[in-house]
Design a protein around this motif. Sequence first.
Motif: not given
Length: 552
Positions: A129-135
């Motif tokens: 997920t994009e959220e996981d990647i940014l985190r």
Amino acid sequence: MKRLGQLLVEKGLLPESQVEEAVQAQQQGDKRFLGTILLERGWVEPEALLAVLAEQYQMPCVRLRDIPIDRAAVERVPFKVALHYKVMPLRLQHAALTVATANPQDVRLMDELQLALQQRYTFDFVLATEEDILRAIDKYYGIGAETVEDILSGDRAGGGSVARVEEGVQDLERTTDDGSVVKLVNQLILEAHRSRASDIHLEPYRSRVELRYRIDGRLHRVDLPPATRQLFPAIVSRVKVMSDLNLVERRMPQDGRASVKVGVEKIDLRVSVLPTPAGESVVIRILPNRPLVELQQLGFRASDMEALEQVIRKPHGLILVTGPTGSGKTTTLYACLKSINTEERKIITIEDPIEYEQEGNTQFQVNPQIGLTFANGLRSMLRHDPDVMMVGEIRDPETAELAIRIALTGHLVFSTLHTNDAASAVIRLLDMGIDAYLIASSVECVIAQRLVRVLCAACKEAVPSSNGSSTAFRAKGCEQCQRTGYCGRINVYEMLRMSEPIRQLVLEKAPADAIRRKAIELGMRTMYEDGAEKVRSGVTTKDEVTWVTQEE
């Protein structure tokens, strides 16, 4: 290959009308990936979309927080490249680079990465997920990664920025030079504030710099870009400039203060610099300018609250709060003072340092360098006609004797001691040479306390006991609590009131164990028992109570 919208409809994740609306938006000029449009409108959950994409493109799907990430892979992909393309490098084996992406439909991604990295790799893509990647980018590249890259690339003169000093309160959110050390230090403090940290620890070693935030009493490691080590002297200089410390002095410890602003909130900082073989270690205490805690918020049970309110409204006597450093003693004292802060009372405090400014109180700070100690300050305070006095800490026999004699002459005195439990406070005063009759006559109440972390209300999980008769809770972890499972702290305490049987034991110079047993016999609840009650109420966990009380 079936289209994404068709798969979502077939799996019952979206009605056909919503898919058609999103496709129309694409046709009318929204060039973004269909999944991005659906996510932005809140029509599909990220995990559900990712599972469908994994099936559509026959690609593995991963949760980045559950897999190890190769530091060598991270070092091969610059921060700006990872952030721009929203990819996270995972593994590097020979010339094969495994990369996580949230957009498998970007057919140009491989070519653009080859061009950006200026090196030929064989790419293996997985979905996240994009959220996981940014985190993951934030975690593995570290705070201020882009700023560090800018400074070291020479885009901006990082060192020159250190010399620029703003007068008064500095705004951490105000835009500064993109690649300046000023901006980097601001980012470290701002991220600490947003993480609810009470302290920032910057610790230099020969080959790296360690950054840790103390959140809810526990230290948490925070990643920094490895290149931060090269900039560390400039970072320390910037902190010294902020807190008005001597830039040239690197052999002696230094202490200073600074004020910064986040939005409309003013935050006071206490800065301590300590020389080490690898450079100067820095600790920044964050003192938010927030409203003082009410007495009712401290976690006292109803009967003890009633007893405490009776004691703090007496015209004279000594009230002691005991516990180790960082156990919330000052917060408890401030809450007591706030409860009795009225126009009819003159309240004076002497502290080291003044942690919170309180309207209606006259506060001043000790300064041993000019001879202003707690004992000397107490004598001066008496000439200001006080009704209530607070002494930040009783450290020596002179201060102890003065506080007790002042309490005996018609003043209400609050102070702290470093002892493990309430009964030991009496023994500590005796060890300082205070006569037993003075202790018995002056001390009204001793509160011993520790702080335990409070379970996050958003994610705590119920755990039935083995016998099924009661329910406890355990920490799970979510975004709201930064995956710790806890959010905030509350005290566990024991309150020893000086009843006549206790006074008699003090006069007899009985040991602490005897005083403690008598207090329990008379109804005192121990810290562990108070903690056990808070566990049963779902406020905290048994592990937390055991950690701070050292009892099983």
